[in-house]
Enzyme design. Structure first.
Site, PDB file in Angstrom:
ATOM      1  N   ARG A 119     -85.116 -43.137  13.133  1.00 39.94           N
ATOM      2  CA  ARG A 119     -83.863 -42.443  12.862  1.00 39.94           C
ATOM      3  C   ARG A 119     -82.721 -43.317  13.369  1.00 39.94           C
ATOM      4  O   ARG A 119     -82.885 -44.078  14.325  1.00 39.94           O
ATOM      5  CB  ARG A 119     -83.825 -41.095  13.587  1.00 39.94           C
ATOM      6  N   LYS A 160     -85.336 -37.063  18.403  1.00 40.14           N
ATOM      7  CA  LYS A 160     -84.908 -35.761  17.912  1.00 40.14           C
ATOM      8  C   LYS A 160     -85.857 -34.663  18.383  1.00 40.14           C
ATOM      9  O   LYS A 160     -85.437 -33.559  18.710  1.00 40.14           O
ATOM     10  CB  LYS A 160     -84.855 -35.800  16.383  1.00 40.14           C
ATOM     11  N   HIS A 173     -79.869 -42.200   5.694  1.00 41.39           N
ATOM     12  CA  HIS A 173     -81.126 -41.564   6.126  1.00 41.39           C
ATOM     13  C   HIS A 173     -82.261 -41.791   5.122  1.00 41.39           C
ATOM     14  O   HIS A 173     -83.429 -41.693   5.478  1.00 41.39           O
ATOM     15  CB  HIS A 173     -80.915 -40.074   6.388  1.00 41.39           C
ATOM     16  N   ARG A 201     -85.070 -44.123   6.158  1.00 37.53           N
ATOM     17  CA  ARG A 201     -86.224 -43.625   6.926  1.00 37.53           C
ATOM     18  C   ARG A 201     -87.363 -43.290   5.963  1.00 37.53           C
ATOM     19  O   ARG A 201     -88.516 -43.597   6.221  1.00 37.53           O
ATOM     20  CB  ARG A 201     -85.818 -42.406   7.762  1.00 37.53           C
ATOM     21  N   HIS A 214     -93.112 -37.736  13.353  1.00 37.13           N
ATOM     22  CA  HIS A 214     -93.143 -36.421  12.717  1.00 37.13           C
ATOM     23  C   HIS A 214     -94.194 -35.566  13.406  1.00 37.13           C
ATOM     24  O   HIS A 214     -95.308 -36.018  13.654  1.00 37.13           O
ATOM     25  CB  HIS A 214     -93.453 -36.557  11.218  1.00 37.13           C
ATOM     26  N   TYR A 225     -91.066 -36.967   3.959  1.00 39.59           N
ATOM     27  CA  TYR A 225     -90.487 -38.295   4.123  1.00 39.59           C
ATOM     28  C   TYR A 225     -91.276 -39.381   3.407  1.00 39.59           C
ATOM     29  O   TYR A 225     -91.062 -40.561   3.642  1.00 39.59           O
ATOM     30  CB  TYR A 225     -90.375 -38.640   5.612  1.00 39.59           C
TER      31      TYR A 225
END
Length: 177
Positions: free
Chosen positions: A51, A76, A129, A132, A155, A164
């Site tokens: 990220r 995150k 983004h 990613r 994740h 993703y």
């Protein structure tokens, strides 16, 4: 009259973004950004599938070029993780070291430069983004298992990881043959 709660409708969940950057789009964008550190930052986003905030808060002590591992502590999800680096990622970090610090700009500035380049070249529906997703998809294309990719990207669930991931059908033809 009745209960007003019954008049509320829950909006449908939107479709997940699946946009990947084309090589020619990346080349045009990189050519539009004059700051070398920002170009390295953008390439590292793809190489590491990190990220923006994670990459932007790395300290030199988080980078082990000998072992080829990054330690990510500001995530995150709140879970620390170690990320193996590709040869290209190691090369890119080595280019940053002569300056004594990693990045001499705010991570948000990279987003602004990226979006400016997209607008300038009429590249639509692309956000920083998305890199990613590009990085995550490339890890699968290299042959890594879902568990390995999940370890790298951080994740927490396979369902989030699948959001993703956008593999190209053409790259799967030989596997299903």
């Amino acid at each position: 009259q009745g209960n007003p709660v019954y008049q509320i409708t829950i909006p449908k969940q939107g479709k997940h973004r699946s946009r990947r950057i084309a090589p020619e789009e990346l080349e045009v964008i990189m050519g539009s950004i004059s700051n070398k550190g920002m170009r390295i930052f953008i390439e590292l986003l793809i190489e590491t599938a990190m990220r923006r905030g994670e990459l932007g808060t790395l300290k030199p002590s988080d980078i082990d070029l000998e072992r080829k591992v990054l330690k990510v502590t500001e995530t995150k999800t709140g879970y620390d993780r170690e990320i193996p680096m590709s040869k290209r990622a190691v090369e890119l970090f080595r280019q940053l070291y002569p300056s004594g610090s990693l990045f001499d700009f705010q991570a948000a500035s990279v987003t602004q430069a990226f979006m400016r380049a997209c607008r300038k070249h009429d590249i639509e529906d692309l956000q920083l983004h998305n890199l990613r997703r590009e990085g995550t998809s490339r890890l699968f294309e290299k042959g890594l298992s879902p568990a390995e990719v999940q370890t790298i990207t951080g994740h927490r669930t396979l369902s989030m990881l699948s959001v993703y991931t956008k593999l190209k059908a053409i790259d799967l033809v030989d596997k299903v043959a």
